[in-house]
Scaffold this motif. Sequence first.
Motif, PDB file in Angstrom:
ATOM      1  N   UNK A  34      40.947  35.259  37.622  1.00 14.85           N
ATOM      2  CA  UNK A  34      41.623  36.417  37.039  1.00 14.85           C
ATOM      3  C   UNK A  34      40.651  37.585  36.979  1.00 14.85           C
ATOM      4  N   UNK A  35      41.052  38.705  37.528  1.00 13.63           N
ATOM      5  CA  UNK A  35      40.217  39.900  37.545  1.00 13.63           C
ATOM      6  C   UNK A  35      40.088  40.457  36.126  1.00 13.63           C
ATOM      7  N   UNK A  36      38.847  40.631  35.661  1.00 10.52           N
ATOM      8  CA  UNK A  36      38.580  41.170  34.325  1.00 10.52           C
ATOM      9  C   UNK A  36      38.180  42.640  34.361  1.00 10.52           C
ATOM     10  N   UNK A  46      43.235  40.801  44.832  1.00 10.10           N
ATOM     11  CA  UNK A  46      44.378  40.701  43.934  1.00 10.10           C
ATOM     12  C   UNK A  46      43.928  40.437  42.496  1.00 10.10           C
ATOM     13  N   UNK A  47      44.794  40.777  41.542  1.00  8.84           N
ATOM     14  CA  UNK A  47      44.503  40.533  40.130  1.00  8.84           C
ATOM     15  C   UNK A  47      44.309  39.042  39.862  1.00  8.84           C
ATOM     16  N   UNK A  48      45.065  38.205  40.548  1.00 10.25           N
ATOM     17  CA  UNK A  48      44.938  36.744  40.472  1.00 10.25           C
ATOM     18  C   UNK A  48      44.711  36.221  41.881  1.00 10.25           C
ATOM     19  N   UNK A  49      43.829  35.241  42.018  1.00  8.75           N
ATOM     20  CA  UNK A  49      43.647  34.642  43.335  1.00  8.75           C
ATOM     21  C   UNK A  49      43.196  33.201  43.210  1.00  8.75           C
ATOM     22  N   UNK A  50      43.502  32.417  44.232  1.00 10.64           N
ATOM     23  CA  UNK A  50      43.103  31.014  44.284  1.00 10.64           C
ATOM     24  C   UNK A  50      41.772  30.880  44.998  1.00 10.64           C
ATOM     25  N   UNK A 109      33.313  44.608  40.402  1.00 10.88           N
ATOM     26  CA  UNK A 109      34.363  43.636  40.076  1.00 10.88           C
ATOM     27  C   UNK A 109      33.791  42.465  39.268  1.00 10.88           C
ATOM     28  N   UNK A 110      34.561  42.015  38.278  1.00 10.43           N
ATOM     29  CA  UNK A 110      34.227  40.806  37.517  1.00 10.43           C
ATOM     30  C   UNK A 110      35.488  39.961  37.436  1.00 10.43           C
ATOM     31  N   UNK A 111      35.321  38.658  37.696  1.00 12.37           N
ATOM     32  CA  UNK A 111      36.476  37.756  37.706  1.00 12.37           C
ATOM     33  C   UNK A 111      36.113  36.453  36.995  1.00 12.37           C
ATOM     34  N   UNK A 112      36.991  36.005  36.082  1.00 12.78           N
ATOM     35  CA  UNK A 112      36.859  34.691  35.437  1.00 12.78           C
ATOM     36  C   UNK A 112      37.569  33.656  36.288  1.00 12.78           C
ATOM     37  N   UNK A 113      36.972  32.467  36.374  1.00 10.31           N
ATOM     38  CA  UNK A 113      37.527  31.366  37.160  1.00 10.31           C
ATOM     39  C   UNK A 113      37.684  30.116  36.325  1.00 10.31           C
TER      40      UNK A 113
END
Length: 119
Positions: A34-36, A46-50, A109-113
């Motif tokens: 999820x993009x933070x 994308x805002x959400x990605x696999x 960009x920062x993304x939580x996984x």
Amino acid sequence: MRSVILLLLALGLLAPSAQSQTTSFDGTWLGRGTLLRGQASSRCGDAERNGRLTIQGGVLNIEYSTRDNVRFSGPVAADGSFDIHFGQHRFFGRIAGGAMTAQYAHPICVRDWQFRRGG
């Protein structure tokens, strides 16, 4: 020559490759990010990605972005933590049981996984 190598291994003077040893973290991990920070766009995705990563011999490998040629490869510590850098890109987190929490960090960009061991 073979007997010399065996003797060195027995004396602990020559360690076997860490990558040849399996760890409890080894396997394929499937996750969702999820993009933070950063805008969902061609730059951050994308805002959400696999995502999918593998751990083999205690070494985590993920081809994070084929478009930007960002790949992470690095060790997972005995406590399940990892912190891998690729230029200005960073992928870090921890494994506990069959779950992994991670974060991708870059100046833009920062993304939580969240990952689970999977097929």
